[in-house]
Design a protein around this motif. Structure first.
Motif, mmCIF file in Angstrom:
data_model
loop_
_atom_site.group_PDB
_atom_site.id
_atom_site.type_symbol
_atom_site.label_atom_id
_atom_site.label_comp_id
_atom_site.label_asym_id
_atom_site.label_seq_id
_atom_site.Cartn_x
_atom_site.Cartn_y
_atom_site.Cartn_z
ATOM 1 N N ASN A 101 0.791 -1.174 -0.030
ATOM 2 C CA ASN A 101 0.158 0.061 -0.053
ATOM 3 C C ASN A 101 0.884 1.305 0.040
ATOM 4 O O ASN A 101 0.502 2.135 -0.630
ATOM 5 N N PHE A 104 1.848 1.848 -3.357
ATOM 6 C CA PHE A 104 0.912 2.263 -4.278
ATOM 7 C C PHE A 104 0.727 3.880 -3.915
ATOM 8 O O PHE A 104 0.380 4.350 -4.754
ATOM 9 N N LYS A 105 0.825 4.126 -2.760
ATOM 10 C CA LYS A 105 0.733 5.756 -2.375
ATOM 11 C C LYS A 105 1.733 6.497 -3.241
ATOM 12 O O LYS A 105 1.710 7.634 -3.612
ATOM 13 N N ARG A 106 3.320 5.866 -3.203
ATOM 14 C CA ARG A 106 4.336 6.412 -4.018
ATOM 15 C C ARG A 106 3.902 6.677 -5.512
ATOM 16 O O ARG A 106 4.131 7.593 -5.918
ATOM 17 N N SER A 107 3.471 5.654 -6.059
ATOM 18 C CA SER A 107 3.165 5.454 -7.356
ATOM 19 C C SER A 107 1.890 4.543 -7.797
ATOM 20 O O SER A 107 1.962 3.432 -7.094
ATOM 21 N N LYS A 108 1.152 5.173 -8.537
ATOM 22 C CA LYS A 108 0.016 3.917 -8.835
ATOM 23 C C LYS A 108 0.559 3.394 -9.736
ATOM 24 O O LYS A 108 -0.504 2.033 -10.171
ATOM 25 N N ASP A 109 1.445 3.371 -10.307
ATOM 26 C CA ASP A 109 2.041 2.122 -11.302
ATOM 27 C C ASP A 109 2.707 1.173 -10.616
ATOM 28 O O ASP A 109 3.466 0.474 -11.242
ATOM 29 N N ALA A 110 2.838 1.105 -9.353
ATOM 30 C CA ALA A 110 3.652 0.157 -8.372
ATOM 31 C C ALA A 110 3.366 -1.041 -8.991
ATOM 32 O O ALA A 110 2.383 -1.598 -9.222
ATOM 33 N N ALA A 137 8.493 0.527 -7.035
ATOM 34 C CA ALA A 137 7.619 1.673 -6.949
ATOM 35 C C ALA A 137 8.503 3.096 -6.918
ATOM 36 O O ALA A 137 9.202 3.128 -6.136
ATOM 37 N N ASP A 138 8.527 3.846 -8.112
ATOM 38 C CA ASP A 138 9.010 5.008 -7.759
ATOM 39 C C ASP A 138 10.513 5.126 -7.470
ATOM 40 O O ASP A 138 11.150 5.758 -6.581
#
Ligand code: SF4
Length: 394
Positions: A101, A104-110, A137-138
């Motif tokens: 999670n 996903f907060k850092r990047s929606k493409d995680a 992610a990111d």
């Protein structure tokens, strides 16, 4: 279908054995002479991995609810499944979902990948392993490993197994994503332990190039010097390895000074050697017994005999019936029913219920005094003598 956890292939230069073959490069070749073995602990770990994968796939929408239900039902029929395992696995699953999670907060493409084959053969000949969870992610990549054992907490700091997984992950995904940071996390739910090491991708790659690559090449060729140490603990050659034996005999050989009694310094030095010597002695005894019992090996001056045993009832019900029939009363011949011990009770009712109902009824008595090296993190106890002296001073 879940990944084949039990048959995760073991390479000669495996990631899990890397602490050993990086410290003692010829051990890889020496170990090849010994058979692979599996233990009930390893099988239990496999069952926990399978269960966690079923839950993670479900929460990450990688399988449908119906498939999850079927797989879960199957898992519950397994030899090692218990409420306790379910609770611990749920603890691990929530940690992974928390990390996912955050990603996903850092990047929606995680992306979150489960059970990925991580190939680190760029640094270690034929080297590969399986990453339980990989989150990208990111610019940050995290490799998470579930360890279901409850022996000792394993730190992710400078952990060569996790670093090799990190290298494998970088090699597999670094060209698709611009990764600057690699996090390597070990979760041990039964010990309430989560440990993470974070390195820049550059630092991890330098470790692989400068330290791992040359030593792995030596290990693959069976070259280098034998070197004994803590890493011998899991070496298949640990019972009969000459270097370990010589090292321990050096430890046992002690140049005592004059005088009829040992000094405080001398007793202190001997204490520091005892654990290692004891482990070595136990390894030799276990190995020799195993060889004699299962393979008929005879050691000069020794023979296999029957050990001591205690008397047991051949049929407990018949014993009870025979005594009651001649007038003995139950109170006289039966022990009262007793509560299960704490670990067995936790297993029987499940960790959650156990905590909910009994947490206030469990106490931890003060442990018996024991000697520990000065660097041990536990605070020092005052001895009876110094407590008495304090009392007199007051
Ligand atoms: S027992 Fe220790 S010293 Fe001997 S081969 Fe194994 S790791 Fe090396």
């Amino acid at each position: 279908m879940t990944a084949d956890h039990a048959n995760r292939a073991h390479a000669k230069l495996s990631a899990s054995g890397s602490k050993r073959w990086l410290s003692c490069t010829p051990s890889a070749e020496l170990e090849a002479q010994f058979e692979d073995s599996t233990s009930s602990f390893a099988e239990e770990g496999t069952a926990a991995h399978e269960l966690s994968e079923i839950w993670l796939k479900y929460h990450l929408s990688q399988i449908k609810a119906w498939d999850h239900g079927e797989l879960w039902k199957q898992a519950q029929k397994g030899k090692y499944y218990s409420r306790e395992m379910e609770d611990y696995v749920q603890g691990y699953v929530s940690i992974v979902l928390e990390r996912a999670n955050e990603a996903f907060k850092r990047s929606k493409d995680a992306i979150v990948l489960l059970e990925q084959r991580l190939d680190f053969s760029e640094w270690v000949p034929h080297g590969f392993g399986t990453g339980d969870v990989l989150i990208i992610a990111d610019g940050i990549m995290e490799v998470i490993d579930l360890k279901y054992g409850k022996g000792v907490p394993v730190s992710a700091e400078e952990n060569s197994q996790m670093r090799l997984y990190g290298l494998g992950a970088l090699d597999g995904y670094g060209y698709l994503y611009d990764i600057q940071t690699v996090r390597m996390t070990i979760v041990q739910p039964r010990l309430d332990s989560v440990s993470t090491e974070e390195l820049t991708a550059d630092d991890l790659l330098s470790w692989g190039e400068d330290y791992v690559k040359p030593r792995a090449a030596m290990a693959a060729a069976g070259e280098g010097e034998f070197a004994a140490g803590d890493h011998c603990r899991f070496c298949k050659a640990r019972a009969t390895c000459r270097t370990r034996a010589e090292d321990n005999l050096k430890l046992a050989k002690y140049e005592f000074r004059d005088g009829s009694l040992l000094s405080l310094d001398e007793v202190g030095d001997v204490l520091g050697r005892i654990d290692q010597l004891q482990k070595w002695a136990e390894d030799i005894k276990k190995h020799a017994l195993d060889q004699a019992e299962k393979h008929g090996v005879r050691y000069p001056g020794w023979k296999l005999v029957e050990g001591r045993s205690n008397r047991i009832y051949s049929d407990r019900d018949a014993v009870q019936a025979a005594l009651l029939a001649v007038g003995f009363v139950e109170d006289k011949i039966l022990t009262p029913r007793e509560l299960l011990g704490i670990t067995a009770m936790e297993k029987a009712v499940g960790k959650k219920k156990f905590e909910e109902l009994l947490s206030e009824l469990i106490i931890k008595p003060t442990g018996k005094p024991t000697l520990a090296p000065e660097k041990d993190p536990r605070p020092e106890l005052s001895s009876t003598a110094s407590a008495a002296a304090d009392f007199t001073d007051d």
